[in-house]
Design a protein around this motif. Structure first.
Motif, mmCIF file in Angstrom:
data_model
loop_
_atom_site.group_PDB
_atom_site.id
_atom_site.type_symbol
_atom_site.label_atom_id
_atom_site.label_comp_id
_atom_site.label_asym_id
_atom_site.label_seq_id
_atom_site.Cartn_x
_atom_site.Cartn_y
_atom_site.Cartn_z
ATOM 1 N N ALA A 186 -7.629 3.474 16.998
ATOM 2 C CA ALA A 186 -7.657 2.066 17.400
ATOM 3 C C ALA A 186 -7.679 1.925 18.915
ATOM 4 N N TYR A 187 -6.945 2.784 19.596
ATOM 5 C CA TYR A 187 -6.874 2.695 21.063
ATOM 6 C C TYR A 187 -8.233 2.975 21.697
ATOM 7 N N VAL A 188 -8.864 4.078 21.326
ATOM 8 C CA VAL A 188 -10.145 4.421 21.969
ATOM 9 C C VAL A 188 -11.243 3.447 21.544
ATOM 10 N N HIS A 189 -11.169 2.957 20.313
ATOM 11 C CA HIS A 189 -12.126 1.962 19.834
ATOM 12 C C HIS A 189 -12.027 0.706 20.708
ATOM 13 N N GLY A 190 -10.816 0.236 20.932
ATOM 14 C CA GLY A 190 -10.628 -0.926 21.790
ATOM 15 C C GLY A 190 -11.012 -0.656 23.230
ATOM 16 N N ALA A 191 -10.786 0.566 23.681
ATOM 17 C CA ALA A 191 -11.092 0.912 25.068
ATOM 18 C C ALA A 191 -12.588 0.864 25.361
ATOM 19 N N THR A 192 -13.418 1.076 24.344
ATOM 20 C CA THR A 192 -14.865 0.962 24.575
ATOM 21 C C THR A 192 -15.220 -0.473 24.958
ATOM 22 N N TRP A 233 -16.835 -1.784 28.433
ATOM 23 C CA TRP A 233 -18.014 -2.647 28.395
ATOM 24 C C TRP A 233 -17.833 -3.828 29.368
ATOM 25 N N LYS A 234 -16.668 -4.447 29.290
ATOM 26 C CA LYS A 234 -16.370 -5.577 30.175
ATOM 27 C C LYS A 234 -16.281 -5.127 31.629
ATOM 28 N N ALA A 235 -15.649 -3.983 31.866
ATOM 29 C CA ALA A 235 -15.491 -3.472 33.226
ATOM 30 C C ALA A 235 -16.836 -3.161 33.873
ATOM 31 N N GLN A 236 -17.817 -2.833 33.058
ATOM 32 C CA GLN A 236 -19.157 -2.536 33.572
ATOM 33 C C GLN A 236 -19.998 -3.801 33.720
ATOM 34 N N LYS A 237 -19.318 -4.951 33.647
ATOM 35 C CA LYS A 237 -19.944 -6.262 33.850
ATOM 36 C C LYS A 237 -21.048 -6.558 32.833
ATOM 37 N N LYS A 238 -20.744 -6.212 31.591
ATOM 38 C CA LYS A 238 -21.648 -6.532 30.487
ATOM 39 C C LYS A 238 -21.024 -7.663 29.679
ATOM 40 N N ASP A 239 -21.832 -8.611 29.274
ATOM 41 C CA ASP A 239 -21.306 -9.791 28.598
ATOM 42 C C ASP A 239 -20.718 -9.422 27.236
ATOM 43 N N ALA A 245 -12.927 -9.402 22.704
ATOM 44 C CA ALA A 245 -13.832 -10.092 21.786
ATOM 45 C C ALA A 245 -15.198 -9.431 21.654
ATOM 46 N N ALA A 246 -15.512 -8.458 22.503
ATOM 47 C CA ALA A 246 -16.791 -7.758 22.382
ATOM 48 C C ALA A 246 -16.920 -7.039 21.042
ATOM 49 N N LEU A 247 -15.788 -6.698 20.433
ATOM 50 C CA LEU A 247 -15.798 -5.959 19.164
ATOM 51 C C LEU A 247 -16.030 -6.860 17.953
ATOM 52 N N ALA A 248 -16.172 -8.154 18.172
ATOM 53 C CA ALA A 248 -16.391 -9.090 17.068
ATOM 54 C C ALA A 248 -17.860 -9.055 16.650
ATOM 55 N N PHE A 288 0.814 -1.215 0.000
ATOM 56 C CA PHE A 288 0.000 0.000 0.000
ATOM 57 C C PHE A 288 0.847 1.264 0.000
ATOM 58 N N GLN A 289 1.988 1.221 0.700
ATOM 59 C CA GLN A 289 2.885 2.374 0.839
ATOM 60 C C GLN A 289 2.297 3.491 1.699
ATOM 61 N N CYS A 290 1.254 3.176 2.494
ATOM 62 C CA CYS A 290 0.660 4.157 3.394
ATOM 63 C C CYS A 290 0.510 3.522 4.771
ATOM 64 N N VAL A 291 -0.169 4.177 5.678
ATOM 65 C CA VAL A 291 -0.394 3.623 7.013
ATOM 66 C C VAL A 291 -1.433 2.509 6.925
ATOM 67 N N VAL A 292 -1.119 1.369 7.503
ATOM 68 C CA VAL A 292 -2.017 0.211 7.486
ATOM 69 C C VAL A 292 -2.420 -0.133 8.912
ATOM 70 N N LEU A 293 -3.718 -0.244 9.146
ATOM 71 C CA LEU A 293 -4.248 -0.677 10.430
ATOM 72 C C LEU A 293 -4.920 -2.024 10.202
ATOM 73 N N LEU A 294 -4.335 -3.069 10.756
ATOM 74 C CA LEU A 294 -4.875 -4.415 10.608
ATOM 75 C C LEU A 294 -5.772 -4.719 11.799
ATOM 76 N N LYS A 295 -7.072 -4.771 11.549
ATOM 77 C CA LYS A 295 -8.054 -5.003 12.611
ATOM 78 C C LYS A 295 -8.047 -6.466 13.047
ATOM 79 N N GLY A 296 -8.723 -6.713 14.159
ATOM 80 C CA GLY A 296 -8.814 -8.068 14.664
ATOM 81 C C GLY A 296 -8.093 -8.217 15.994
ATOM 82 N N HIS A 297 -8.036 -9.448 16.477
ATOM 83 C CA HIS A 297 -7.382 -9.717 17.761
ATOM 84 C C HIS A 297 -5.913 -9.320 17.689
#
Length: 282
Positions: free
Chosen positions: A242-248, A252-258, A209-212, A182-191
């Motif tokens: 990516a950081y704030v997206h993952g932090a949501t 979610w987990k910290a608030q005891k949501k499945d 895994a909540a983001l799946a 690509f020659q640009c910035v690449v963000l590879l999503k997933g685990h």
């Protein structure tokens, strides 16, 4: 950012906090950046809506959702503007950053837009989803170095002509190959989200895994577009997005949501709390 035992640098909370856009009493909707989102379609209207809401939550002052034959209602979505590309050209709009791809369609129209963005020298561009598949099918590589692409393993597999399973098993090696292509910035999503910019590879310390779930990537692409519109560099926009997206998902987990229950719209709704905690050092 701290070095791990492997060649990946891990983005930690303290470094992510420093990347946050400043907030000033002198801010107005123009100084917060204009985001143009070429996203969504009659087949996938939700993709554009999720990207637009992500961009708004991440601070973009103006967000315009553009698609052919608008498939969403402005009355139900009053927070962002709508542009019908069957009636008006995207080039007529003012924008600081442009997203192309989520739910937009794998077709010649998408390819034409990508080619024109390159020809016009538009620097603040994010390609996601259908736009990445079009790049693979039309061989639109390389891309300008200031652009960002956000593939998941399946999309990257089409670009590199390997299997998604191979990419999932060797993420570091394949993101390096992807960045060379690509020659640009690449963000590879997933685990174990990775970001590569040609100089180094970064790992993101948030997410689970909540983001799946369908649509979460659309929110991420909107978030990154808003950060580019506010002036962050391609690498910083990808890392912070990516950081704030993952932090949501962490919240979610910290608030005891499945973890099975989180939806893309939940990511949007949790961004304000994540951003507040990050800015306050919590």
């Amino acid at each position: 950012m701290e070095k791990a035992n492997d060649p990946v640098r891990i983005l930690k909370k303290s470094s992510a906090r420093k990347l946050l856009p400043a907030v000033s009493e002198k801010d107005n909707k123009a100084t917060r950046g204009r985001s143009l989102l070429l996203a969504g379609s009659s087949d996938y209207p939700g993709a554009g809506v999720l990207a637009a809401r992500g961009a708004l939550r991440m601070g973009s002052g103006y967000v315009t959702l553009a698609q052919k034959n608008i498939a969403v209602s402005s009355l139900k979505n009053p927070d962002f503007l709508l542009l019908d590309l069957a009636k008006k050209e995207w080039q007529s709009q003012k924008f600081d950053a442009v997203l192309c791809g989520p739910g937009f369609g794998v077709n010649s129209f998408t390819a034409q837009i990508i080619r024109e963005l390159k020809e016009r020298g538009i620097s603040h561009v994010i390609l996601d989803a259908d736009a990445i598949t079009v790049c693979a099918e039309e061989n639109l590589f390389p891309l300008p170095r200031t652009w960002i692409v956000t593939p998941h393993a399946g999309e990257l597999a089409r670009c590199l002509d390997v299997s998604a399973e191979e990419i999932s098993a060797h993420r570091y090696e394949f993101i390096k190959l992807a960045q060379e292509l690509f020659q640009c910035v690449v963000l590879l999503k997933g685990h174990g989200t990775l970001v590569a910019n040609g100089r180094r590879v970064y790992g993101i310390s948030t997410g689970n895994a909540a983001l799946a779930k369908s649509g979460t990537g659309d929110v991420l692409s909107g978030v990154i577009t808003a950060l580019r519109a506010q002036g962050l560099s391609p690498t910083r926009a990808a890392l912070l997005g990516a950081y704030v997206h993952g932090a949501t998902a962490n919240l979610w987990k910290a608030q005891k949501k499945d973890l099975l229950s989180m939806m893309a719209s939940d990511v949007v709704e949790m961004l304000p709390q994540v951003l507040y905690k990050l800015r306050q050092g919590g």
